[in-house]
Scaffold this motif. Structure first.
Motif, PDB file in Angstrom:
ATOM      1  N   VAL A 133       0.835  -1.208   0.000  1.00  0.00           N
ATOM      2  CA  VAL A 133       0.000   0.000   0.000  1.00  0.00           C
ATOM      3  C   VAL A 133       0.870   1.259   0.000  1.00  0.00           C
ATOM      4  CG1 VAL A 133      -1.683   1.306   1.348  1.00  0.00           C
ATOM      5  CG2 VAL A 133      -1.956  -1.156   1.079  1.00  0.00           C
ATOM      6  N   ALA A 134       1.935   1.241   0.793  1.00  0.00           N
ATOM      7  CA  ALA A 134       2.808   2.418   0.857  1.00  0.00           C
ATOM      8  C   ALA A 134       3.467   2.707  -0.490  1.00  0.00           C
ATOM      9  CB  ALA A 134       3.862   2.224   1.937  1.00  0.00           C
ATOM     10  N   LEU A 135       3.834   1.663  -1.232  1.00  0.00           N
ATOM     11  CA  LEU A 135       4.461   1.879  -2.541  1.00  0.00           C
ATOM     12  C   LEU A 135       3.514   2.539  -3.528  1.00  0.00           C
ATOM     13  CD1 LEU A 135       6.536  -1.400  -2.994  1.00  0.00           C
ATOM     14  CD2 LEU A 135       7.356   0.875  -2.373  1.00  0.00           C
ATOM     15  N   GLY A 136       2.213   2.403  -3.306  1.00  0.00           N
ATOM     16  CA  GLY A 136       1.257   3.087  -4.163  1.00  0.00           C
ATOM     17  C   GLY A 136       1.336   4.599  -4.051  1.00  0.00           C
ATOM     18  N   GLY A 137       2.002   5.097  -3.001  1.00  0.00           N
ATOM     19  CA  GLY A 137       2.164   6.538  -2.867  1.00  0.00           C
ATOM     20  C   GLY A 137       2.996   7.155  -3.976  1.00  0.00           C
ATOM     21  N   ALA A 138       3.848   6.363  -4.613  1.00  0.00           N
ATOM     22  CA  ALA A 138       4.627   6.896  -5.736  1.00  0.00           C
ATOM     23  C   ALA A 138       3.709   7.327  -6.872  1.00  0.00           C
ATOM     24  CB  ALA A 138       5.632   5.847  -6.212  1.00  0.00           C
ATOM     25  N   LEU A 139       2.710   6.515  -7.187  1.00  0.00           N
ATOM     26  CA  LEU A 139       1.761   6.884  -8.231  1.00  0.00           C
ATOM     27  C   LEU A 139       0.925   8.089  -7.819  1.00  0.00           C
ATOM     28  CD1 LEU A 139       0.440   6.319 -10.946  1.00  0.00           C
ATOM     29  CD2 LEU A 139      -1.045   4.644  -9.795  1.00  0.00           C
ATOM     30  N   LEU A 140       0.545   8.155  -6.553  1.00  0.00           N
ATOM     31  CA  LEU A 140      -0.209   9.311  -6.066  1.00  0.00           C
ATOM     32  C   LEU A 140       0.604  10.590  -6.191  1.00  0.00           C
ATOM     33  CD1 LEU A 140      -2.568  10.689  -4.643  1.00  0.00           C
ATOM     34  CD2 LEU A 140      -1.632   9.889  -2.460  1.00  0.00           C
ATOM     35  N   GLY A 141       1.896  10.529  -5.882  1.00  0.00           N
ATOM     36  CA  GLY A 141       2.736  11.705  -6.007  1.00  0.00           C
ATOM     37  C   GLY A 141       2.847  12.191  -7.441  1.00  0.00           C
ATOM     38  N   VAL A 142       2.972  11.265  -8.388  1.00  0.00           N
ATOM     39  CA  VAL A 142       3.063  11.650  -9.800  1.00  0.00           C
ATOM     40  C   VAL A 142       1.755  12.280 -10.268  1.00  0.00           C
ATOM     41  CG1 VAL A 142       3.375  10.762 -12.137  1.00  0.00           C
ATOM     42  CG2 VAL A 142       4.815   9.919 -10.288  1.00  0.00           C
ATOM     43  N   LEU A 143       0.628  11.693  -9.878  1.00  0.00           N
ATOM     44  CA  LEU A 143      -0.662  12.249 -10.278  1.00  0.00           C
ATOM     45  C   LEU A 143      -0.891  13.618  -9.646  1.00  0.00           C
ATOM     46  CD1 LEU A 143      -2.960   9.089 -10.111  1.00  0.00           C
ATOM     47  CD2 LEU A 143      -2.076  10.231 -12.140  1.00  0.00           C
ATOM     48  N   TRP A 144      -0.489  13.793  -8.410  1.00  0.00           N
ATOM     49  CA  TRP A 144      -0.654  15.093  -7.764  1.00  0.00           C
ATOM     50  C   TRP A 144       0.171  16.163  -8.473  1.00  0.00           C
ATOM     51  CZ3 TRP A 144       2.569  17.268  -3.400  1.00  0.00           C
ATOM     52  CH2 TRP A 144       2.006  18.453  -2.910  1.00  0.00           C
ATOM     53  N   TRP A 145       1.401  15.835  -8.805  1.00  0.00           N
ATOM     54  CA  TRP A 145       2.260  16.785  -9.518  1.00  0.00           C
ATOM     55  C   TRP A 145       1.687  17.119 -10.895  1.00  0.00           C
ATOM     56  CZ3 TRP A 145       5.140  14.895 -13.854  1.00  0.00           C
ATOM     57  CH2 TRP A 145       5.934  15.869 -14.480  1.00  0.00           C
ATOM     58  N   TRP A 146       1.051  16.149 -11.533  1.00  0.00           N
ATOM     59  CA  TRP A 146       0.532  16.356 -12.882  1.00  0.00           C
ATOM     60  C   TRP A 146      -0.795  17.118 -12.882  1.00  0.00           C
ATOM     61  CZ3 TRP A 146      -2.389  12.283 -16.114  1.00  0.00           C
ATOM     62  CH2 TRP A 146      -2.564  12.754 -17.418  1.00  0.00           C
ATOM     63  N   LEU A 147      -1.695  16.834 -11.919  1.00  0.00           N
ATOM     64  CA  LEU A 147      -3.050  17.373 -11.939  1.00  0.00           C
ATOM     65  C   LEU A 147      -3.236  18.617 -11.071  1.00  0.00           C
ATOM     66  CD1 LEU A 147      -5.059  14.024 -11.691  1.00  0.00           C
ATOM     67  CD2 LEU A 147      -4.559  15.349 -13.750  1.00  0.00           C
ATOM     68  N   ALA A 148      -2.346  18.862 -10.156  1.00  0.00           N
ATOM     69  CA  ALA A 148      -2.529  20.007  -9.255  1.00  0.00           C
ATOM     70  C   ALA A 148      -2.448  21.312 -10.038  1.00  0.00           C
ATOM     71  CB  ALA A 148      -1.464  19.980  -8.162  1.00  0.00           C
ATOM     72  N   PRO A 149      -3.295  22.300  -9.712  1.00  0.00           N
ATOM     73  CA  PRO A 149      -3.217  23.591 -10.398  1.00  0.00           C
ATOM     74  C   PRO A 149      -1.920  24.333 -10.058  1.00  0.00           C
ATOM     75  CG  PRO A 149      -4.760  23.689  -8.558  1.00  0.00           C
ATOM     76  CD  PRO A 149      -4.369  22.258  -8.698  1.00  0.00           C
ATOM     77  N   ARG A 150      -1.467  25.132 -10.980  1.00  0.00           N
ATOM     78  CA  ARG A 150      -0.227  25.895 -10.800  1.00  0.00           C
ATOM     79  C   ARG A 150      -0.519  27.218 -10.099  1.00  0.00           C
ATOM     80  NH1 ARG A 150       2.175  21.389 -11.130  1.00  0.00           N
ATOM     81  NH2 ARG A 150       2.290  20.448 -13.200  1.00  0.00           N
ATOM     82  N   VAL A 151       0.348  27.576  -9.206  1.00  0.00           N
ATOM     83  CA  VAL A 151       0.242  28.851  -8.490  1.00  0.00           C
ATOM     84  C   VAL A 151       1.228  29.826  -9.123  1.00  0.00           C
ATOM     85  CG1 VAL A 151       0.385  29.990  -6.251  1.00  0.00           C
ATOM     86  CG2 VAL A 151      -0.399  27.614  -6.396  1.00  0.00           C
ATOM     87  N   PRO A 152       0.745  30.880  -9.793  1.00  0.00           N
ATOM     88  CA  PRO A 152       1.669  31.790 -10.494  1.00  0.00           C
ATOM     89  C   PRO A 152       2.297  32.807  -9.537  1.00  0.00           C
ATOM     90  CG  PRO A 152      -0.601  32.447 -10.902  1.00  0.00           C
ATOM     91  CD  PRO A 152      -0.664  31.198 -10.080  1.00  0.00           C
ATOM     92  N   TYR A 153       3.598  32.989  -9.672  1.00  0.00           N
ATOM     93  CA  TYR A 153       4.363  33.999  -8.931  1.00  0.00           C
ATOM     94  C   TYR A 153       4.976  34.977  -9.939  1.00  0.00           C
ATOM     95  CZ  TYR A 153       4.266  32.188  -4.143  1.00  0.00           C
ATOM     96  OH  TYR A 153       3.889  31.832  -2.879  1.00  0.00           O
ATOM     97  N   VAL A 154       5.292  36.158  -9.453  1.00  0.00           N
ATOM     98  CA  VAL A 154       5.926  37.186 -10.278  1.00  0.00           C
ATOM     99  C   VAL A 154       7.075  37.782  -9.486  1.00  0.00           C
ATOM    100  CG1 VAL A 154       5.618  39.423 -11.418  1.00  0.00           C
ATOM    101  CG2 VAL A 154       3.820  37.698 -11.546  1.00  0.00           C
ATOM    102  N   GLY A 155       8.181  38.042 -10.187  1.00  0.00           N
ATOM    103  CA  GLY A 155       9.341  38.666  -9.559  1.00  0.00           C
ATOM    104  C   GLY A 155       9.619  40.032 -10.161  1.00  0.00           C
ATOM    105  N   ASP A 156       9.891  40.986  -9.306  1.00  0.00           N
ATOM    106  CA  ASP A 156      10.231  42.346  -9.736  1.00  0.00           C
ATOM    107  C   ASP A 156      11.567  42.736  -9.122  1.00  0.00           C
ATOM    108  OD1 ASP A 156       7.939  42.669 -11.222  1.00  0.00           O
ATOM    109  OD2 ASP A 156       6.802  43.556  -9.564  1.00  0.00           O
ATOM    110  N   VAL A 157      12.285  43.534  -9.880  1.00  0.00           N
ATOM    111  CA  VAL A 157      13.558  44.051  -9.384  1.00  0.00           C
ATOM    112  C   VAL A 157      13.275  45.219  -8.453  1.00  0.00           C
ATOM    113  CG1 VAL A 157      15.781  45.041 -10.005  1.00  0.00           C
ATOM    114  CG2 VAL A 157      14.724  43.310 -11.480  1.00  0.00           C
ATOM    115  N   ALA A 158      13.811  45.141  -7.257  1.00  0.00           N
ATOM    116  CA  ALA A 158      13.640  46.205  -6.268  1.00  0.00           C
ATOM    117  C   ALA A 158      15.018  46.591  -5.755  1.00  0.00           C
ATOM    118  CB  ALA A 158      12.746  45.751  -5.119  1.00  0.00           C
ATOM    119  N   GLY A 159      15.583  47.662  -6.343  1.00  0.00           N
ATOM    120  CA  GLY A 159      16.916  48.089  -5.950  1.00  0.00           C
ATOM    121  C   GLY A 159      17.945  47.083  -6.420  1.00  0.00           C
ATOM    122  N   ASP A 160      18.701  46.562  -5.476  1.00  0.00           N
ATOM    123  CA  ASP A 160      19.736  45.583  -5.806  1.00  0.00           C
ATOM    124  C   ASP A 160      19.251  44.140  -5.689  1.00  0.00           C
ATOM    125  OD1 ASP A 160      21.482  47.674  -6.159  1.00  0.00           O
ATOM    126  OD2 ASP A 160      22.245  47.600  -4.092  1.00  0.00           O
TER     127      ASP A 160
END
Length: 233
Positions: free
Chosen positions: A68-95
């Motif tokens: 059962v624990a080894l099935g977590g590998a498939l769950l991790g791959v599906l989570w990485w594939w199906l999870a929505p992406r959270v967009p970030y933005v970077g701005d230059v502030a001084g240095d």
């Protein structure tokens, strides 16, 4: 017809003779005194008449937990594939650089946790059904193995999804993407309670299947009354 010899003469006459079959059976100790005879069921905490025994149950439970624990590998791959992406933005502030969410009111972070929880519930249901179909007897070691295996599988899926996702170095990601360009944030499980979704679903469904379709104990009929007894006597 010659009468049988007296007992004292018979005992002295039979000295040195092998005992007869009846005498041998009378002097042979019973199998229950020395130990169980060949082919007879053994009793004890490691042997059971109606089951495989505690040692076999623990061995099967360990195999179940690992599978059962080894099935977590498939769950991790599906989570990485199906999870929505959270967009970030970077701005230059001084240095340096400033990294922030592109959509502060977005629900992508909640969707990441919800995706993991829904997938974990599905994996819990599948694992419980598979274990029940393979071994219908149930038992405490098997239930504990199902819960432990589900929890370990959830932890494995969480860490694997984070490892497969984008890097957690947001400043380096912002520099690579460029000023004002959105990039995906690393996978993050905010609600750690989602790790319990798999073992919870597995336990509930397995107990339900065992209660509905598991083997039943034979009903014991009441002892029959003696033929000579009269009712109301």
């Amino acid at each position: 017809m010659t009468p049988p010899p007296p007992p004292h003469e018979r005992s002295s006459r039979d000295v040195g003779r092998p005992p007869s079959d009846g005498q041998a059976a009378a002097t042979t100790p019973h199998a229950d005194e020395e130990g169980p005879a060949a082919g007879q069921p053994r009793h004890g905490w490691w042997y059971e008449q109606d089951g495989p025994g505690m040692k076999a149950e623990i061995r099967e439970a360990a195999v179940t937990a690992v599978a059962v624990a080894l099935g977590g590998a498939l769950l991790g791959v599906l989570w990485w594939w199906l999870a929505p992406r959270v967009p970030y933005v970077g701005d230059v502030a001084g240095d340096g650089w400033v990294v922030y969410l592109k959509d502060a009111e977005g629900e992508q972070s909640v969707g990441v946790d919800g995706t993991f929880a829904l997938l974990a519930l599905g994996f819990g249901a599948v694992s419980a059904l598979a274990v029940f179909l393979v071994r219908r007897r149930g038992g405490v070691p098997l239930v504990v193995a199902l819960a432990v295996g589900g929890l370990l599988g959830s932890v494995l899926a969480w860490r694997l999804g984070v490892w497969l996702g984008p890097s957690s170095d947001l400043i380096a990601r912002a520099r690579s993407a460029g000023d004002g360009v959105a990039f995906d944030a690393p996978l993050k499980l905010g609600a750690k309670g989602a790790l319990l979704a798999w073992p919870f679903a597995a336990l509930v469904l397995h107990l339900g299947l065992t209660g509905l379709f598991g083997p039943r104990d034979p009903e014991q009929s009441p002892p029959a009354e003696p033929s000579g007894a009269q009712p109301g006597a």
